[in-house]
Design a protein around this motif. Structure first.
Motif, short mmCIF file in Angstrom:
data_model
loop_
_atom_site.label_atom_id
_atom_site.label_comp_id
_atom_site.label_asym_id
_atom_site.label_seq_id
_atom_site.Cartn_x
_atom_site.Cartn_y
_atom_site.Cartn_z
N VAL A 225 1.28 -0.61 4.50
CA VAL A 225 1.20 0.75 4.39
C VAL A 225 1.31 1.21 2.99
O VAL A 225 2.39 1.05 2.29
N VAL A 226 0.21 2.22 2.80
CA VAL A 226 0.14 2.44 1.58
C VAL A 226 0.84 4.03 1.48
O VAL A 226 0.50 4.76 2.29
N THR A 227 1.82 4.31 0.55
CA THR A 227 2.58 5.61 0.67
C THR A 227 2.69 6.44 -0.62
O THR A 227 2.45 5.77 -1.78
N ALA A 228 2.76 7.66 -0.68
CA ALA A 228 2.72 8.45 -1.81
C ALA A 228 3.39 9.79 -1.35
O ALA A 228 3.35 10.01 -0.07
N LEU A 229 3.85 10.38 -2.29
CA LEU A 229 4.45 11.87 -1.84
C LEU A 229 3.34 12.95 -2.34
O LEU A 229 2.73 12.95 -3.52
N GLY A 230 3.18 13.77 -1.40
CA GLY A 230 2.27 14.88 -1.70
C GLY A 230 2.78 16.10 -1.88
O GLY A 230 4.17 16.03 -2.24
N GLU A 231 2.22 17.23 -2.27
CA GLU A 231 2.76 18.55 -2.62
C GLU A 231 3.03 19.27 -1.30
O GLU A 231 2.40 19.20 -0.28
N PRO A 232 4.12 19.83 -1.04
CA PRO A 232 5.40 19.82 -1.84
C PRO A 232 6.46 18.75 -1.70
O PRO A 232 6.95 19.03 -0.46
N ALA A 233 6.36 17.58 -2.13
CA ALA A 233 7.29 16.31 -1.77
C ALA A 233 7.29 15.88 -0.40
O ALA A 233 8.06 15.80 0.45
N VAL A 234 5.77 16.14 0.22
CA VAL A 234 5.46 15.57 1.62
C VAL A 234 5.16 14.15 1.53
O VAL A 234 4.27 13.72 0.83
N VAL B 81 3.09 0.07 -2.12
CA VAL B 81 2.66 -0.79 -1.01
C VAL B 81 3.62 -1.33 -0.41
O VAL B 81 4.30 -2.09 -0.91
N ASN B 82 3.76 -1.04 1.03
CA ASN B 82 4.77 -1.67 1.89
C ASN B 82 3.93 -2.79 2.59
O ASN B 82 3.28 -2.54 3.58
N ALA C 115 5.87 -2.70 -3.48
CA ALA C 115 5.59 -2.72 -4.66
C ALA C 115 5.29 -1.12 -5.04
O ALA C 115 4.41 -0.51 -4.38
N ASP C 116 6.06 -0.59 -6.15
CA ASP C 116 5.83 0.59 -6.65
C ASP C 116 4.88 0.63 -7.92
O ASP C 116 5.03 -0.17 -8.65
N CYS C 117 3.79 1.36 -7.70
CA CYS C 117 2.60 1.09 -8.65
C CYS C 117 2.31 2.70 -9.01
O CYS C 117 2.57 3.70 -8.69
N SER C 118 1.66 2.52 -10.57
CA SER C 118 1.23 3.85 -11.18
C SER C 118 -0.19 3.52 -11.45
O SER C 118 -0.78 2.79 -11.36
N VAL C 119 -1.07 4.74 -11.06
CA VAL C 119 -2.60 4.55 -11.21
C VAL C 119 -3.09 4.13 -12.37
O VAL C 119 -2.79 5.01 -13.34
N LEU C 120 -3.83 3.18 -12.48
CA LEU C 120 -4.72 3.13 -13.81
C LEU C 120 -5.85 3.61 -13.86
O LEU C 120 -6.46 4.05 -14.85
N ALA C 121 -6.73 3.41 -12.60
CA ALA C 121 -8.06 3.88 -12.47
C ALA C 121 -8.46 4.16 -11.08
O ALA C 121 -7.72 3.58 -10.06
N THR C 122 -9.46 5.00 -10.66
CA THR C 122 -10.03 5.05 -9.38
C THR C 122 -11.55 4.93 -9.58
O THR C 122 -12.08 5.40 -10.66
N HIS C 123 -12.05 4.56 -8.43
CA HIS C 123 -13.62 4.54 -8.24
C HIS C 123 -13.99 4.58 -7.08
O HIS C 123 -13.58 3.95 -6.03
N VAL C 124 -14.82 5.76 -6.78
CA VAL C 124 -15.29 6.21 -5.35
C VAL C 124 -16.30 5.29 -4.89
O VAL C 124 -17.47 5.19 -5.75
N VAL C 125 -16.35 4.51 -3.77
CA VAL C 125 -17.41 3.57 -3.38
C VAL C 125 -17.87 3.96 -1.88
O VAL C 125 -16.81 3.80 -1.11
#
Length: 173
Positions: A28-37, A78-79, A124-134
Motif C-alpha cells: 500500500v503506497v501512502t502519502a499525506l495530502g492537503e491538509p494532512a489528509v 511503501v508499506n 520504505a520512506d521515499c522522496s520523489v526523484l522523478a515521475t513519468h506519465v504512461v
C-alpha cells in the motif's frame, strides 16, 4: 530484433491476462495530502531500480488522490503487507473513503507517508526523484530514505487474481 507489424497492439484484456499470471508482492503506497489528509492505494507495481543510490519505482493511477498527494508532498511510503492483511489490500484497492479510520496507522516526523503498523511487515520512506506519465498511470521513482522492519512475517502475494502467501521454508535436513 525485428517486430512483426501484423501483431498490432494487444487489447487490454490480453495484458490483464498476462499480468494476472505474474505473481507479485502486495503493498500500500501512502502519502499525506492537503491538509494532512492520509491517502493510500494498493499497489502491486513495485520495482527495485538501483541500490546506489537506493531507488525504487511504483506505478500509481494518474487520477488517484494518492498520486495527487505524492505529487503535492514529494514524499511517499511503501508499506509491504504481510500474509494476514488481505482485507486491507482489498480495502485500499476499493477506494473506500474511510479506510484510514478502520486501520492502525501512524505518521511520525521522519515518515514520508502513513505507516500501516498492524498490516505491514516492512515500510520504505521515499522522496520523489522523478515521475513519468504512461497511459492511465504515473511511474514514480523514489529515493529510499529509510526502511523500517515492523515484524518478521510472510509477505502477502497476489497472482492469478487471488491472494496467497509465501510457503513456509522447509526445515533444514
Amino acid at each position: 530484433m525485428t517486430i512483426d507489424p501484423t501483431l498490432g497492439t494487444p487489447p487490454a484484456t490480453d495484458l490483464r491476462l498476462l499480468m494476472a499470471s505474474f505473481p507479485t508482492g502486495v503493498s500500500v503506497v501512502t502519502a499525506l495530502g492537503e491538509p494532512a489528509v492520509p491517502r493510500g492505494m494498493t499497489c502491486t507495481s513495485l520495482c527495485s531500480v538501483s541500490l546506489d543510490p537506493p531507488v525504487l519505482l511504483v506505478c500509481l493511477r494518474s487520477d488517484s488522490p494518492t498520486r495527487e498527494a505524492v505529487a503535492g508532498s514529494s514524499r511517499f511510503a511503501v508499506n509491504l503487507l504481510h500474509a494476514r492483511s488481505q482485507q486491507v489490500a482489498r480495502m485500499f484497492a476499493s477506494g473506500r473513503a474511510d479506510r484510514f479510520d478502520l486501520i492502525q496507522w501512524r505518521h511520525g516526523a521522519e515518515a514520508a507517508g502513513p505507516h500501516l503498523v498492524a498490516d505491514a511487515h516492512t515500510v520504505a520512506d521515499c522522496s520523489v526523484l522523478a515521475t513519468h506519465v504512461v497511459g492511465t498511470h504515473t511511474v514514480v521513482m523514489g529515493r529510499v530514505e529509510r526502511v523500517t522492519a515492523l515484524r518478521e512475517q510472510n509477505p502477502l502475494l497476489y497472482g492469478l487474481r487471488r491472494y496467497a502467501t509465501w510457503p513456509d521454508a522447509p526445515e533444514p535436513a
